[in-house]
Structure formats: C-alpha cells, structure tokens
Scaffold this motif. Structure first.
Motif, PDB file in Angstrom:
ATOM      1  N   THR A 165      11.365  -0.338  39.304  1.00 39.68           N
ATOM      2  CA  THR A 165      10.000  -0.502  38.801  1.00 39.68           C
ATOM      3  C   THR A 165       9.983  -1.415  37.575  1.00 39.68           C
ATOM      4  O   THR A 165       8.947  -1.607  36.970  1.00 39.68           O
ATOM      5  CB  THR A 165       9.397   0.871  38.433  1.00 39.68           C
ATOM      6  OG1 THR A 165      10.266   1.526  37.504  1.00 39.68           O
ATOM      7  CG2 THR A 165       9.197   1.735  39.669  1.00 39.68           C
ATOM      8  N   THR A 172       6.244  -0.237  43.321  1.00 43.57           N
ATOM      9  CA  THR A 172       5.303   0.246  42.312  1.00 43.57           C
ATOM     10  C   THR A 172       5.426   1.748  42.108  1.00 43.57           C
ATOM     11  O   THR A 172       5.189   2.246  41.016  1.00 43.57           O
ATOM     12  CB  THR A 172       3.857  -0.097  42.696  1.00 43.57           C
ATOM     13  OG1 THR A 172       3.592   0.390  44.011  1.00 43.57           O
ATOM     14  CG2 THR A 172       3.617  -1.597  42.657  1.00 43.57           C
ATOM     15  N   ASP A 173       5.795   2.493  43.150  1.00 40.56           N
ATOM     16  CA  ASP A 173       5.913   3.947  43.077  1.00 40.56           C
ATOM     17  C   ASP A 173       7.210   4.364  43.771  1.00 40.56           C
ATOM     18  O   ASP A 173       7.326   4.273  44.988  1.00 40.56           O
ATOM     19  CB  ASP A 173       4.703   4.597  43.753  1.00 40.56           C
ATOM     20  CG  ASP A 173       4.667   6.106  43.624  1.00 40.56           C
ATOM     21  OD1 ASP A 173       5.733   6.762  43.770  1.00 40.56           O
ATOM     22  OD2 ASP A 173       3.568   6.643  43.402  1.00 40.56           O
ATOM     23  N   GLN A 174       8.175   4.815  42.984  1.00 39.79           N
ATOM     24  CA  GLN A 174       9.485   5.145  43.544  1.00 39.79           C
ATOM     25  C   GLN A 174       9.429   6.297  44.542  1.00 39.79           C
ATOM     26  O   GLN A 174      10.143   6.287  45.529  1.00 39.79           O
ATOM     27  CB  GLN A 174      10.479   5.459  42.424  1.00 39.79           C
ATOM     28  CG  GLN A 174      10.913   4.225  41.655  1.00 39.79           C
ATOM     29  CD  GLN A 174      11.797   4.555  40.480  1.00 39.79           C
ATOM     30  OE1 GLN A 174      11.466   5.419  39.670  1.00 39.79           O
ATOM     31  NE2 GLN A 174      12.926   3.863  40.371  1.00 39.79           N
ATOM     32  N   ASP A 206       5.044  -1.360  49.583  1.00 39.23           N
ATOM     33  CA  ASP A 206       4.716  -2.442  48.654  1.00 39.23           C
ATOM     34  C   ASP A 206       4.703  -3.819  49.315  1.00 39.23           C
ATOM     35  O   ASP A 206       4.437  -4.818  48.657  1.00 39.23           O
ATOM     36  CB  ASP A 206       5.705  -2.449  47.485  1.00 39.23           C
ATOM     37  CG  ASP A 206       5.437  -1.305  46.532  1.00 39.23           C
ATOM     38  OD1 ASP A 206       4.394  -1.332  45.857  1.00 39.23           O
ATOM     39  OD2 ASP A 206       6.254  -0.367  46.491  1.00 39.23           O
ATOM     40  N   ASP A 265      11.391  -5.218  35.681  1.00 38.94           N
ATOM     41  CA  ASP A 265      11.548  -6.629  36.037  1.00 38.94           C
ATOM     42  C   ASP A 265      13.012  -6.945  36.377  1.00 38.94           C
ATOM     43  O   ASP A 265      13.909  -6.666  35.596  1.00 38.94           O
ATOM     44  CB  ASP A 265      11.086  -7.512  34.878  1.00 38.94           C
ATOM     45  CG  ASP A 265      11.164  -8.990  35.217  1.00 38.94           C
ATOM     46  OD1 ASP A 265      10.718  -9.373  36.315  1.00 38.94           O
ATOM     47  OD2 ASP A 265      11.687  -9.769  34.386  1.00 38.94           O
ATOM     48  N   LYS A 274       8.518  -9.358  41.994  1.00 39.08           N
ATOM     49  CA  LYS A 274       7.434  -8.388  41.993  1.00 39.08           C
ATOM     50  C   LYS A 274       7.498  -7.577  43.282  1.00 39.08           C
ATOM     51  O   LYS A 274       8.072  -8.016  44.278  1.00 39.08           O
ATOM     52  CB  LYS A 274       6.084  -9.109  41.918  1.00 39.08           C
ATOM     53  CG  LYS A 274       5.937 -10.038  40.729  1.00 39.08           C
ATOM     54  CD  LYS A 274       5.775  -9.261  39.453  1.00 39.08           C
ATOM     55  CE  LYS A 274       5.517 -10.190  38.287  1.00 39.08           C
ATOM     56  NZ  LYS A 274       6.415 -10.012  37.193  1.00 39.08           N
ATOM     57  N   PRO A 275       6.903  -6.381  43.301  1.00 43.56           N
ATOM     58  CA  PRO A 275       6.860  -5.617  44.540  1.00 43.56           C
ATOM     59  C   PRO A 275       6.302  -6.462  45.689  1.00 43.56           C
ATOM     60  O   PRO A 275       5.334  -7.203  45.516  1.00 43.56           O
ATOM     61  CB  PRO A 275       5.926  -4.452  44.194  1.00 43.56           C
ATOM     62  CG  PRO A 275       6.141  -4.248  42.718  1.00 43.56           C
ATOM     63  CD  PRO A 275       6.294  -5.655  42.188  1.00 43.56           C
TER      64      PRO A 275
END
Length: 131
Positions: free
Chosen positions: A65, A14-16, A118, A67, A72-73
C-alpha cells in the motif's frame, strides 16, 4: 555466479484485506503477515508486510500500500501457471471471480486473464510440456 530466479513481486493495492481474499481464492497462501517495524523498509509506522505464494512455492508476491517505484494500484502485470486452466477458469467463475474473457489456446499453452480488485492483471497459463 549470477541471478538464479525472481523471488518477489510487489503488487500495489488499495486494500490489503480485499486483495488477500482475492489471491487466496486463486490458491495463494499467506507466508508472512506482520506490521513492519521502524527498522524495516520503508520506515513508516503502521505498514503491513503481507506476502503470499502459490502452494508450489517459487516467486511470491507482497501486497503493498506504499509507493514502490511510482507504481499505483492496477499497474502490475504478471503470469502464473496452473496445471488445469480450464477447471480453474470454471472454479473461479463459481467463486464470483470473472475472467477477462474465454479460455484461449496458443502454441505456447492455454490461458485466460483476470484482474484483481485494483485492476492488476494476471495471466493464468498452462505451459506446454517441457517448459
């Protein structure tokens, strides 16, 4: 002719930046970090290609981040090797990265597991000699 090895795994996050910090604490190094152009896949503006690898090379990971096949994460699971998993287990705890349990022993090697921010699951393994 044929497949020789795996080159890249996509790790949905979700957050690189948060994920990058985690993987760098594990010892991964950034090998490619750039904003993708419209000519690259996927052609969405503003996406960042953030690729890391273990110091010894081999298969790298890209923190995605977008698809990738509906992942999903928290859905990715993979295994990485370490020469001294006991020391690494203690070092990571010292950095505030708690494993999912104690160091374990099995006929195929010593190991422990840890989740990234994640929830992606990594198995950290010391493979037996000859692997």
């Amino acid at each position: 002719m044929g497949i020789s090895h795996i080159t890249l795994l996509s790790v949905p996050v979700t957050d690189q930046e948060v994920a990058k910090d985690f993987y760098e604490k594990l010892g991964f190094e950034v090998i490619n970090d750039h904003e993708m152009t419209p000519e690259e896949m996927p052609p969405e503006p503003g996406l960042r290609w953030l690729q890391l690898a273990a110091p010894g090379g081999g298969c790298s990971i890209v923190l995605v981040t977008w698809d990738v096949g509906g992942m999903k994460p928290g859905m990715q699971q993979f295994s990485v090797a370490a020469d001294d998993v006991a020391t690494l287990h203690a070092e990571l705890a010292g950095k505030g990265l708690e494993s999912n349990g104690p160091l374990m022993e099995a006929p195929w090697g010593s190991f422990f597991s840890i989740n990234d921010p994640d929830g992606n699951h990594l198995l950290i393994v010391k493979e037996p000699k000859g692997s």
